[in-house]
Design an enzyme around this catalytic site. Structure first.
Site, PDB file in Angstrom:
ATOM      1  CG  ASP A  74      59.246  80.042  43.425  1.00  0.00           C
ATOM      2  OD1 ASP A  74      58.505  79.601  42.529  1.00  0.00           O
ATOM      3  OD2 ASP A  74      59.017  79.866  44.637  1.00  0.00           O
TER       4      ASP A  74
ATOM      5  CE1 TYR B  89      52.730  78.468  46.369  1.00  0.00           C
ATOM      6  CE2 TYR B  89      54.142  77.813  48.202  1.00  0.00           C
ATOM      7  CZ  TYR B  89      53.938  77.978  46.844  1.00  0.00           C
ATOM      8  OH  TYR B  89      54.934  77.651  45.963  1.00  0.00           O
TER       9      TYR B  89
ATOM     10  CG  HIS C  49      60.367  76.974  38.703  1.00  0.00           C
ATOM     11  ND1 HIS C  49      59.681  78.112  38.290  1.00  0.00           N
ATOM     12  CD2 HIS C  49      60.400  77.035  40.060  1.00  0.00           C
ATOM     13  CE1 HIS C  49      59.314  78.807  39.362  1.00  0.00           C
ATOM     14  NE2 HIS C  49      59.730  78.179  40.434  1.00  0.00           N
TER      15      HIS C  49
END
Length: 323
Positions: A106, A236, A299
């Site tokens: 990730d 982010y 994931h």
């Protein structure tokens, strides 16, 4: 079992790049850095740390800046790839290692890609999970692109505004937040319906899958209760700033030998062209020395398919002679 593993893993905090970074480590031998993603901590690599240590490697899993027991700068501007890669170079220097193997999932995969882009001289080999290397768009910033593709319900868009996601997460206890993220089985992209926060959209599973226990999830919950989510969300919030800083590397390739591992049920794998991208020519042209492995899973593969992922990592590392 986990009690035994825990006692063998050593913890320390290392000063690097102006911050204190917490690491968990086990074993001796060639250095392997294990880089977690969102919303994880060093603990997500617990299976791989011991596996690698048992096979003659020095496994080191940091809490990346903003996470767990590592320092958490307040400004989103302190979470660019330049900062994170700087932290990792400092860890290599601390251990006196010219080169390390790097494994990332990730956001940790993104950190591994950029460590390999900026400082290929320091990376012996790279294993990334679930996030391939995407080239920088010359024309549009990432948040704009994501908004155009998925709308304002995208988690990436919702995470931009400081405080917004933190406030939404706070409606749930930390264990529930962890369950909503770590146990995701959605295979299409993470997009909430209009007017809905992503955390409300994500389901809370009524039972746990066999690969994780309530106690293990509680380790995450307790850690995030202490450290909060602002540091992790700041990754982010630095996406557009990264885009600006990455301009000098426009068109660059990743020359480091790489294995990319992805779950066939990962978020968006089948629906947004990711499968075609990772199996196609563009990805291989950007990462010329590339092997792609597609596993049955979601994931958080390194936990869900811990044994298989450990095996894939080890088989890759063993291609390199021990110096």
């Amino acid at each position: 079992m986990s009690g035994v593993i825990m006692s063998e893993v050593n913890h320390q905090r290392i000063k690097t790049n102006g911050l204190w970074i917490h690491i968990a480590e086990q074993g001796t031998g060639p250095l392997v850095l294990l880089l977690h993603g969102f919303p994880e901590i060093w603990y997500s690599w617990r299976h791989q740390i011991t596996h690698l240590a048992n096979h003659g490697y020095h496994a080191v899993a940091p809490d990346l800046r903003g996470y767990g027991d590592s320092d958490s700068p307040l400004s989103p501007n302190s979470y660019t790839f330049l900062h994170v890669v700087g932290d990792l170079i400092g860890l290599l220097d601390h251990f006196g290692e010219q080169q390390a193997f790097v494994v990332g999932a990730d956001w940790g995969a993104i950190a591994g890609w950029h460590l390999s882009l900026f400082r290929p001289d320091r990376v012996k080999g790279l294993v990334t999970l679930n996030v391939p290397y995407f080239p920088r768009s010359p024309n549009s910033k990432p948040v704009d692109s994501i908004r155009r593709l998925f709308g304002e319900g995208s988690h990436v868009f919702q995470f931009q505004e400081p405080g917004r996601a933190e406030k939404a997460f706070a409606r749930y206890d930390y264990l529930t937040v962890m369950k909503k993220f770590l146990l995701i089985v959605n295979t299409d992209n993470l997009v909430a319906p209009p007017g809905m926060e992503i955390i409300d959209y994500l389901e809370t599973p009524s039972y746990l899958p066999p690969w994780i226990t309530e106690e293990e999830l509680q380790v995450y919950a307790d850690t995030f209760l202490e450290s909060g989510f602002t540091g992790p969300l700041n990754y982010y919030r630095a996406m557009d700033l990264n885009w600006e800083y990455l301009a000098p590397w426009q068109g660059s390739k990743i020359k480091v030998p790489t294995k990319f591992i992805v779950g066939d049920k990962d978020i968006g794998f089948e629906t947004i062209g990711m499968k075609e991208y990772v199996e196609g020519d563009v990805f291989k042209s950007l990462v010329p020395d590339l092997e792609v492995v597609i596993l049955d899973g979601h994931h958080f593969l390194h936990e869900e398919k811990a044994e298989q992922v450990s095996h894939e990592i080890l088989s890759f590392l063993r291609k390199f002679s021990v110096d």
